[in-house]
Design a protein around this motif. Structure first.
Motif, PDB file in Angstrom:
ATOM      1  N   LEU A 287       0.825  -1.215   0.000  1.00 35.94           N
ATOM      2  CA  LEU A 287       0.000   0.000   0.000  1.00 35.94           C
ATOM      3  C   LEU A 287       0.855   1.260   0.000  1.00 35.94           C
ATOM      4  O   LEU A 287       0.561   2.220  -0.718  1.00 35.94           O
ATOM      5  CB  LEU A 287      -0.951  -0.001   1.196  1.00 35.94           C
ATOM      6  CG  LEU A 287      -2.109  -0.988   1.119  1.00 35.94           C
ATOM      7  CD1 LEU A 287      -2.884  -1.007   2.430  1.00 35.94           C
ATOM      8  CD2 LEU A 287      -3.031  -0.662  -0.046  1.00 35.94           C
ATOM      9  N   VAL A 288       1.917   1.263   0.787  1.00 37.72           N
ATOM     10  CA  VAL A 288       2.816   2.423   0.817  1.00 37.72           C
ATOM     11  C   VAL A 288       3.438   2.654  -0.559  1.00 37.72           C
ATOM     12  O   VAL A 288       3.482   3.784  -1.055  1.00 37.72           O
ATOM     13  CB  VAL A 288       3.905   2.242   1.901  1.00 37.72           C
ATOM     14  CG1 VAL A 288       5.016   3.265   1.746  1.00 37.72           C
ATOM     15  CG2 VAL A 288       3.292   2.332   3.285  1.00 37.72           C
TER      16      VAL A 288
ATOM     17  N   ALA B 298       3.685   5.642  -5.646  1.00 40.49           N
ATOM     18  CA  ALA B 298       3.734   5.626  -7.112  1.00 40.49           C
ATOM     19  C   ALA B 298       2.696   6.565  -7.713  1.00 40.49           C
ATOM     20  O   ALA B 298       3.002   7.309  -8.651  1.00 40.49           O
ATOM     21  CB  ALA B 298       3.522   4.204  -7.627  1.00 40.49           C
ATOM     22  N   VAL B 299       1.478   6.533  -7.194  1.00 41.00           N
ATOM     23  CA  VAL B 299       0.445   7.405  -7.777  1.00 41.00           C
ATOM     24  C   VAL B 299       0.640   8.863  -7.363  1.00 41.00           C
ATOM     25  O   VAL B 299       0.195   9.761  -8.077  1.00 41.00           O
ATOM     26  CB  VAL B 299      -0.990   6.910  -7.465  1.00 41.00           C
ATOM     27  CG1 VAL B 299      -1.227   5.547  -8.075  1.00 41.00           C
ATOM     28  CG2 VAL B 299      -1.301   6.918  -6.005  1.00 41.00           C
TER      29      VAL B 299
ATOM     30  N   TRP C  75      -2.124  12.128  -7.021  1.00 39.35           N
ATOM     31  CA  TRP C  75      -3.132  11.775  -6.016  1.00 39.35           C
ATOM     32  C   TRP C  75      -2.512  11.857  -4.622  1.00 39.35           C
ATOM     33  O   TRP C  75      -1.307  11.849  -4.457  1.00 39.35           O
ATOM     34  CB  TRP C  75      -3.662  10.371  -6.235  1.00 39.35           C
ATOM     35  CG  TRP C  75      -4.418  10.178  -7.517  1.00 39.35           C
ATOM     36  CD1 TRP C  75      -4.704  11.114  -8.465  1.00 39.35           C
ATOM     37  CD2 TRP C  75      -4.975   8.961  -7.995  1.00 39.35           C
ATOM     38  NE1 TRP C  75      -5.392  10.557  -9.502  1.00 39.35           N
ATOM     39  CE2 TRP C  75      -5.578   9.229  -9.234  1.00 39.35           C
ATOM     40  CE3 TRP C  75      -5.017   7.669  -7.507  1.00 39.35           C
ATOM     41  CZ2 TRP C  75      -6.223   8.259  -9.983  1.00 39.35           C
ATOM     42  CZ3 TRP C  75      -5.654   6.699  -8.249  1.00 39.35           C
ATOM     43  CH2 TRP C  75      -6.254   6.997  -9.468  1.00 39.35           C
ATOM     44  N   PHE C  76      -3.357  11.906  -3.608  1.00 41.25           N
ATOM     45  CA  PHE C  76      -2.925  11.911  -2.208  1.00 41.25           C
ATOM     46  C   PHE C  76      -1.920  13.028  -1.938  1.00 41.25           C
ATOM     47  O   PHE C  76      -0.885  12.821  -1.323  1.00 41.25           O
ATOM     48  CB  PHE C  76      -2.323  10.552  -1.796  1.00 41.25           C
ATOM     49  CG  PHE C  76      -3.199   9.377  -2.091  1.00 41.25           C
ATOM     50  CD1 PHE C  76      -4.371   9.179  -1.383  1.00 41.25           C
ATOM     51  CD2 PHE C  76      -2.864   8.473  -3.084  1.00 41.25           C
ATOM     52  CE1 PHE C  76      -5.187   8.093  -1.656  1.00 41.25           C
ATOM     53  CE2 PHE C  76      -3.666   7.387  -3.366  1.00 41.25           C
ATOM     54  CZ  PHE C  76      -4.835   7.198  -2.647  1.00 41.25           C
ATOM     55  N   GLN C  77      -2.217  14.207  -2.441  1.00 38.57           N
ATOM     56  CA  GLN C  77      -1.397  15.405  -2.266  1.00 38.57           C
ATOM     57  C   GLN C  77      -0.014  15.277  -2.905  1.00 38.57           C
ATOM     58  O   GLN C  77       0.949  15.899  -2.467  1.00 38.57           O
ATOM     59  CB  GLN C  77      -1.261  15.762  -0.780  1.00 38.57           C
ATOM     60  CG  GLN C  77      -2.583  16.054  -0.122  1.00 38.57           C
ATOM     61  CD  GLN C  77      -2.446  16.338   1.360  1.00 38.57           C
ATOM     62  OE1 GLN C  77      -1.384  16.181   1.947  1.00 38.57           O
ATOM     63  NE2 GLN C  77      -3.542  16.765   1.972  1.00 38.57           N
TER      64      GLN C  77
END
Length: 104
Positions: free
Chosen positions: A14-15, A20-21, A27-29
């Motif tokens: 998940l990390v 990567a995104v 994404w995610f700031q």
């Protein structure tokens, strides 16, 4: 023991996926592809855009590998190599800019 390894694989996957995104999609700031391409180029990684895409795709594939538990050694090796390149690049930049590293 098996539950601990599963938890470790899922958390690391998940990390890696979020990281990567952040790099490629913003994404995610995250900064996104355009800003990251400029950052990569300022670090000497040229051309920046393909380098960011290559790093992001490799990181995402490593994350999926760990999350699904398929080809786990390959995914772990890819994640390790990405981290090693980042660490070595950081070390090189620090030593290059350090007054103690300059001759004379």
């Amino acid at each position: 023991m098996d539950e601990g390894i599963l938890l470790l694989r899922v958390l690391l996957g998940l990390v890696l996926l979020v990281h990567a995104v952040q790099k490629s999609l913003g994404w995610f700031q995250g900064l996104g592809l355009t800003v990251m391409a400029g950052a990569f180029e300022s670090l000497g990684l040229r051309p920046g855009r393909p380098m960011v895409l290559m790093a992001s795709i490799t990181e995402a594939l490593a994350a999926v590998s760990l999350l699904l538990g398929r080809l786990t050694p390959l995914g772990a090796a890819a994640a390790f190599l990405l981290a090693a390149v980042a660490a070595l690049l950081f070390l090189w930049l620090v030593l290059r800019r350090s007054p103690a590293a300059r001759p004379g």
